[in-house]
Structures are given as structure tokens and as C-alpha cells.
Design an enzyme around this catalytic site. Structure first.
Site, PDB file in Angstrom:
ATOM      1  N   THR A 255       0.844  -1.197   0.000  1.00 60.41           N
ATOM      2  CA  THR A 255       0.000   0.000   0.000  1.00 60.41           C
ATOM      3  C   THR A 255       0.878   1.246   0.000  1.00 60.41           C
ATOM      4  OG1 THR A 255      -0.051   0.290   2.413  1.00 60.41           O
ATOM      5  CG2 THR A 255      -1.688  -1.212   1.437  1.00 60.41           C
ATOM      6  N   ASP A 256       0.282   2.362  -0.378  1.00 65.91           N
ATOM      7  CA  ASP A 256       0.885   3.633  -0.021  1.00 65.91           C
ATOM      8  C   ASP A 256       0.737   3.771   1.492  1.00 65.91           C
ATOM      9  OD1 ASP A 256       2.023   6.142  -0.079  1.00 65.91           O
ATOM     10  OD2 ASP A 256       0.800   6.870  -1.731  1.00 65.91           O
ATOM     11  N   TRP A 257       1.353   4.789   2.062  1.00 64.57           N
ATOM     12  CA  TRP A 257       1.442   4.848   3.523  1.00 64.57           C
ATOM     13  C   TRP A 257       0.071   5.097   4.143  1.00 64.57           C
ATOM     14  CZ3 TRP A 257       5.153   2.731   1.706  1.00 64.57           C
ATOM     15  CH2 TRP A 257       6.372   2.510   2.360  1.00 64.57           C
TER      16      TRP A 257
END
Length: 806
Positions: free
Chosen positions: A731-733
Site C-alpha cells: 500500500t501507499d502509507w
């Protein structure tokens, strides 16, 4: 400075005292400033090669010994990179334009004017704002007539720098001082052009801005050049271009239209909830060259040089796999230089309605001396002739087809001026590859279509093809097999790498808690298991995992260099790299970054950024490459090749359709399956096939109602089953909590793992007690719950990433 700017500066100072979200947090950190051998030269070369000369009446290059008057405060307070995670690099130094002129033995700086600017700047320092409130420009020094007259009397030319920032989590504004010139800048240009005969304008920007003012000033401005944000060697590269040490060779990676309203996405951008991609496949030059040639100021691929070139076809060859073209490029001018040659295809409009031009190959020459030639070969795969039928218009629904008709190839300097060199006729429409429908819209809207009427291509509208399959059935039919758990048998991960044990045997040892830990990072950024300033770690996040030989894998931002407290090189932005059209140079510079990664303890560089420039206002365009997916894919592959040359990992992002920063965590990108495949996924497809990145990162936004970190079809159906991707998907953060529509008992981490997203980064919520949220294992072993096989499959992907990174 406006009252709004003053207010933002004040708030920024307060916020930055209590958060770690300020720009230049790392750049201002106390650490030894280390210059990596070979980097200054390559960074300087790339910054120069990506600059695009749009206009030149002969004023450039400046004659040796010329004295230059620098105007516009950003010649000193330069935008070296954009704001956000992709720009906060603790670089060893910065070279602004004044420094560059001083370093140049062919040019002289008007020290009197420079001194006046320095006194004013000291009294009016810049503020970098705070997260998502980046400044879009800096306040300009008011110019008196006396100042300009004095500068004219003591110099040969005026060089005016127009500066713009852009950044993560904030889009640019359709307003003066962002997309348009600010009133202060207009006043500055008015005064300078009224006194100086020789005026050069440099655009220190991350995004395309309005360029209608070039026509307004006419002959009063002799040269205009996009120098972008060139990283730590910016000023030296600009000086090289001004004095003629380097001839400009950059080409626009985006179309510059006459006005913002001319861009096909202009009516469908900046909505807080959803944006309808009404333009469909007609993004950038695909739209303009097909429907609106008269709306273009500077076409895609355009860029001037100080010399001239002839491009001639030597021979062409066709076989069942594709087409090859051998050509000669000759420097016919009076100085040395490089040339980017571009090959376009015109597909038959047919039932699907194709754009009139598509970039299918490009290559840049070496430095050619006057009268010197070089032979280049360009290759076009048969796949590049296909079009995706998402509606069954060719009786081949959800398939790539080669439509019947004439395919014409055009070779030249840009999309507008390329000349016909070859044609191929397809007798009948042929199926190329049958696929499955993915990510189709669930509601009605209309999209653009090209129709051929009486030999002319006209713009029409058609309803978008909607979803016609059951996702739940697709997922359940492809669930991975469970591995029987054995408990710890003493097998280490190193045994898997050496071939002494299988991955399944290693996985069988792991407890449910250890499996859960492998599907997430170590919770926080700047994790103590990695170097200071890291973005987070994954893999060996538990002591028991480390005892089994799983080391912590360190991730770091970003595309323009390694974001750590430790000093690292600051590279030119992605948009500049793409304008260089030089994949070999881009790969070379990232090979040095790969060495820096190894020395500094970074295993995964969260780069390259690969989203499409759908709209010129997207705040993160500076990190991304182009409006064109082929150019984006080839540039991305060059970055990955360089990053992974020393055993580390690249992580292309943001997969996919991250084309707006406003409400990026909730915004829905609504588009046809054809546009998704041909435009927004295509660059990732090229990058993955060419360079095999070990990691890939999803984006924050939704695609047709489904968040990308829960999108089974992009992450499994397309990425793994169609493209054969074997790496790790993260995932992105952080991510948005949600329940599965298809499987209501699954939410958050269970929903993510079922969707084929293997790794949550950095591992928890933004504010967390550093423990699992419980959603992954909550339904394990229960009816309609997550299966052990799914969790084990995600753990396998993460562990393979750990093995592959050395």
C-alpha cells in the site's frame, strides 16, 4: 505578500514546531554532506538534457564574455525539486542560477543587481509552508525603473526566472501565481522588456503553466526555456545551456495548449468526490492531434536546439513479431548537439475509434559534432498495433485486437512535424489477446469517441461499457491452497534462498501472529531498525521473525533521491527526466543512487512515480513523467533498472490513476476499461515487462468505486495473471478502512489481503498503539472468512521480496 500568504507563513511556522511534516525537514538536518563520486557530472548532464527550449530568436547561446542581469527571485531562491515525500532529500549542496553563472568562465554576473536582490531577499525570506500548504510561488522584489535602467547599462542580456512549486497532497491553482503569471511577474516582465533588447525567460517549474504570454510579448522576449526543477546541479546546468557549452536537446513530455480550457480533462478535474474521465483514451496529444490541432501552442515532443539535424530512413523491415526501422541522424548545423528521434503510429480509426497518433518508439543520439552522423534502430512490437475492445464493437469483447485498415508510421522531431515513412495494411480485424473484463464502471456516463465520416475524423460521444461479471465468483475460484502448519522446524529463510528448503516448508513453520506481521510493516516511519529518516521497514518486524533469518527491509522515499537524515544526492524531477528522452542517462544516474542506497542502508527506493499527466494542475506531476504511457513506461523501466543494479529494489507507484491530489484518499477516478488499460495501466505494464521491479505500490484513490489497495482486478487479474508479476504489492502509507462489498465479513486488512495487496505500510494507523487492528485474523477459520492460504500467499510474496533484495 498577500494576507493569505502571510497567514499561511505564520501557520506554517507554528505547525512545523509540532510536526515532522515540514518540507526540507531532512535537508536541514545535521549530518555530514557527502558528495557521491560521479553524481555531480551526471546530475548536471541530465538537468541540461531535460531542459526544453521553446523559443529562440538567435539570442542563445550568449556570446562569450556576456554580462547577465538576473531577474526574478527564484534565480537565487530556486525550486530544486517539488514538495512532499518525493522532494525532502538532505542534499549535499544546491547550485542556483547565480552560482551557475559565477561558475561559468564564459559569462559574467551583474553583481550590482545581484547585490540589490540579496539585500531585499534577506528582508523577505521564503517560507516553505507546511504539509499540503506548500507555497506555489515566492513573493517578487518590486523593480524600479532606475534599477532596470542601471542593469541595462551594465549588462548584455536579461535572464528572467519564473518560479513555481508544486507538491504532494496539494494541486496547483487555476489562478495568477500558479498556472497563470502573477501580477508581480507581469509588472517585472513589462519593465524589463521595455528596457532590454535581449530578454531570456527561464521557467523553473514542476508543471506546465500557461504560456499565452509568450505571444503577447512577441519579439520583446528572445528566448523561452523550461528548465524545470533540476536538482542539486540546477544552476550549473542552466549556465551550460545559456553559454552554449551544452545545446538544448530536451523535448516536451506534455502538450502545451493555448489555454487551460483546451485540455480535454479541464471540465472533469478537481471534483472532491469523483472525476469522470470523459476524454477516455484521448489524453494530451492523442486528443489534440485527433480533434484540436489548432488549440496547441507547442506540440508533444517539441524542443529546439542550437544546431540542426537531418533524420533519414535507411531501411525498414517487417516480420510476424513487429517492425524495425534503421535511420540516420546527421548534425547539419554549426555546433555539437544531441537529437531525440520519435516514431509515431497512426492506426485506422475503425469501429473502436483510435487517436490519430501514438508514440511507439524513440531514441536519443550521442553527442554529434557538425557533419557527424549516427545510425539508430527503432523497433515496434506487433502488440503496439492493437487496440482494446471493451464493448464488443469488433465482436471481440474484452480483448486486444488489430483492427483492419492501414497502419502508418511517422518519424521526426515531434508529434506534429513527424513525416510518413512506412505503411502496413491489415486485411481483416484479428484477435490478438483475449482477456477478462476488469474494473469496469458500475454506473452510466458518456465518453469521447473518434468516428470516421467521409474520410474525416470527428469527435462523438458514446456510453461507457459497464461491468458485466461477478467479482466474488472470480476471487473464490482463484483462492490459494492452504499450507499445513507444522510449527518451528528450525528452517531459516537462508535455507530457502540456498535451495535447502522450499518456501512452503518455511511458511509452514510460521504462527498466525507471525504471518500477520509479515503482511504489514513495523508500524512507524523512522523505524529504529533502519537508518534515521527511513519511511518504514517490513519483513523482520518481530524478533521471532528475525530469529528465523528474516531481516528488516528498509524503505525510503523517493523519486528525486534517498530521503534520509543522511546526506544523499538530489536528482532532477521526473518530468525533466522524461523530457530528456534519454533512458540510458536516466538508468546511469539511478545506478549511482543504487550505490548510495547500499551505503546508507536503504533496501527499497519508493520510486519511480509513474502516473499520467492527465491534467496540468495535478500537484504531483513533477514526480511523474508524461501524458504519454509509452514514454512513462520506458522512463520508469530505466529508473528500475538503475535502482536494482546493486541488488536493492525499486517500487514503481502509484498503481493506478492517481491523477489528482485534492481529496486523494477518497477521490474516485471513473473511467472506461479501455482507457484504464491503454493509458493509465500501460506505463506500469511496460515498466514491469522491461525491468521486473521487486515491489510496486498502490495508490490512495478509487478506480470506479474501489480503492486501489482493495482492488483485486488491478492487483491480481491484471498485474499477476495477465502480466505475470511475481513481486510484492504494498500500500501507499496508510489506507482507508472499508468493508468488502463482495464478502461483508471481511474488512480492512482481511479485505486488503483477499484483494492481493500483500503488505500494509508503514504497518498501522496514522495514530496507533503499535499493535494489529485485529481485522486480518478476526475471521480466520470462520465461515466466509479469510483463509489461511490467502494470508500465507501474502507472506510468501513479502518473503520472496526479502530474499530477492541483497
Amino acid at each position: 505578500m498577500t494576507s493569505k500568504e502571510k497567514f499561511n507563513n505564520l501557520i506554517g511556522k507554528i505547525v512545523n514546531r509540532f510536526t515532522s511534516l515540514s518540507q526540507d525537514e531532512n535537508a536541514g538536518a545535521e549530518s555530514e554532506k557527502v558528495v557521491t563520486k560521479g553524481m555531480p557530472e551526471l546530475a548536471r548532464q541530465l538537468a541540461a538534457e531535460g531542459a526544453v527550449l521553446l523559443k529562440n530568436n538567435g539570442i542563445l547561446p550568449l556570446k562569450k564574455g556576456s554580462t547577465v542581469s538576473l531577474f526574478g527571485r527564484t534565480y537565487n531562491d530556486y525550486f530544486y525539486v517539488g514538495y512532499g515525500s518525493g522532494g525532502d532529500v538532505n542534499r549535499p549542496y544546491n547550485i542556483n542560477i547565480a552560482d551557475g553563472i559565477k561558475n561559468c568562465d564564459s559569462l559574467n554576473l551583474n553583481e550590482g543587481l545581484h547585490s540589490e536582490y540579496m539585500k531585499w531577499i534577506k528582508l523577505h525570506p521564503v517560507s516553505h509552508g507546511y504539509w499540503a500548504h506548500w507555497p506555489l510561488r515566492y513573493e517578487e522584489m518590486p523593480l524600479s525603473d532606475e534599477t532596470v535602467i542601471a542593469a541595462k547599462q551594465t549588462s548584455d542580456a536579461a535572464v528572467v526566472t519564473i518560479g513555481r512549486s508544486s507538491g504532494e497532497d496539494r494541486d496547483c491553482d487555476l489562478a495568477n501565481g500558479s498556472y497563470y503569471l502573477h501580477d508581480e511577474e507581469i509588472k517585472m516582465l513589462d519593465k524589463i522588456t521595455a528596457r532590454f533588447d535581449s530578454v531570456i525567460v527561464l521557467l523553473n517549474v514542476g508543471n506546465i503553466i500557461d504560456m499565452s504570454w509568450v505571444k503577447h510579448y512577441g519579439d520583446k522576449i528572445g528566448a523561452v526555456m523550461y528548465v524545470w526543477q533540476g536538482g542539486m546541479e540546477s544552476g550549473n546546468a542552466v549556465a551550460d545551456l545559456l553559454c552554449g557549452k551544452v545545446s538544448p536537446s530536451g523535448c516536451l513530455s506534455d502538450t502545451i495548449a493555448k489555454g487551460y480550457e483546451d485540455y480535454p480533462s479541464s471540465n472533469n478535474f478537481a471534483d472532491k468526490k469523483r472525476n469522470i474521465y470523459e476524454e477516455d483514451i484521448f489524453v494530451g496529444y492523442r486528443y489534440f492531434e485527433t480533434f484540436a490541432k489548432d488549440k496547441v501552442l507547442y506540440p508533444f515532443g517539441y524542443g529546439l536546439s542550437y544546431t540542426d539535424f537531418d533524420i533519414d530512413l535507411i531501411k525498414s523491415n517487417a516480420d510476424e513479431n513487429g517492425f524495425s526501422f534503421t535511420l540516420s541522424v546527421k548534425n547539419t548545423g554549426e555546433c555539437s548537439g544531441k537529437k531525440a528521434v520519435q516514431l509515431y503510429i497512426s492506426k485506422p480509426c475503425g469501429k473502436l475509434g483510435n487517436a490519430s497518433r501514438e508514440l511507439v518508439a524513440f531514441k536519443k543520439t550521442k553527442e554529434l559534432n557538425p557533419n557527424e552522423s549516427e545510425e539508430l534502430t527503432l523497433y515496434v512490437d506487433a502488440y503496439q498495433l492493437t487496440s482494446y475492445d471493451d464493448c464488443g464493437a469488433t465482436n471481440n469483447a474484452n480483448a486486444y485486437v488489430t483492427q483492419a485498415g492501414e497502419y502508418t508510421f511517422f518519424l521526426g522531431e515531434n508529434v506534429r512535424d513527424a513525416k510518413k515513412i512506412y505503411s502496413y495494411y491489415q486485411e481483416e480485424t484479428a484477435l490478438f489477446e483475449q482477456l477478462k473484463q476488469v474494473c469496469a464502471p458500475k454506473f452510466d456516463f458518456t465518453i469521447m469517441k473518434a468516428d470516421e465520416i467521409d474520410g474525416k475524423t470527428v469527435l462523438s460521444q458514446k456510453p461507457v461499457a459497464k461491468e458485466k461479471y461477478d467479482l466474488a465468483t472470480r476471487i473464490l475460484n482463484n483462492l490459494p491452497q492452504e499450507i499445513e502448519q507444522t510449527g518451528d522446524r528450525g528452517i531459516k529463510l537462508g535455507d530457502v534462498k540456498s535451495g535447502k528448503a522450499t518456501m512452503d516448508e518455511f511458511i509452514a513453520q510460521l504462527s498466525n501472529d507471525e504471518l500477520e506481521a509479515l503482511t504489514r510493516g513495523g508500524y512507524k516511519m523512522n523505524n529504529p531498525l533502519g537508518p534515521k529518516g527511513n519511511a518504514g521497514i517490513y519483513g523482520g518486524v518481530l524478533e521471532s521473525l528475525r530469529e528465523k533469518g528474516i531481516r528488516p527491509i528498509v524503505t525510503t522515499d523517493g523519486p528525486s533521491g534517498i530521503r534520509l537524515v543522511h546526506s544523499s544526492s538530489l536528482l532532477p524531477i521526473g518530468a525533466l527526466m522524461a523530457c530528456s528522452f534519454n533512458t540510458e542517462l536516466v538508468s546511469s544516474i539511478y545506478k549511482i543512487i543504487a550505490k548510495e542506497m547500499k551505503e546508507r542502508g536503504s533496501d527499497v527506493l519508493l520510486a519511480p512515480g509513474m502516473n499520467i499527466h492527465r491534467n496540468p494542475l495535478c500537484g504531483r506531476n513533477f514526480e511523474y513523467f508524461s501524458e504519454d504511457p509509452y514514454l512513462s513506461g520506458k522512463m520508469g523501466a530505466a529508473c528500475v533498472e538503475g535502482i536494482q543494479s546493486e541488488g536493492g529494489s525499486a517500487c514503481p507507484k502509484h498503481f493506478a490513476c492517481n491523477n489528482q491530489e485534492l481529496c486523494r484518499n477518497t477521490n474516485d477516478s471513473c473511467l472506461s476499461e479501455r482507457a484504464l488499460r491503454e493509458i493509465y495501466l500501460k506505463g506500469f505494464e511496460i515498466c514491469i515487462n522491461d525491468s521486473k521491479p521487486k515491489n510496486i505500490m498502490t495508490s490512495y484513490n478509487k478506480i470506479n468505486g474501489v480503492w486501489c489497495h482493495y482492488n483485486y482486478d488491478t492487483c491480481v487479474t491484471v498485474l499477476r495473471k495477465e502480466w505475470g508479476y511475481e513481486g510484492n504489492v504494498m500500500t501507499d502509507w496508510w489506507m482507508k478502512p472499508s468493508k468488502s462489498i463482495e464478502f461483508p465479513k471481511l474488512k480492512n486488512q482481511a479485505y486488503r489481503v483477499r484483494s492481493g495487496v500483500n503488505l500494509l505500510m508503514p504497518g498501522g494507523e496514522r495514530v496507533t498503539n503499535e499493535k494489529p487492528d485485529g481485522t486480518l485474523l478476526a475471521t480466520l477459520g470462520k465461515r466466509d472468512g479469510i483463509t489461511l492460504g490467502e494470508i500465507q500467499e501474502s507472506a510468501k510474496r513479502v518473503l520472496q521480496s526479502v530474499i530477492d533484495i541483497n
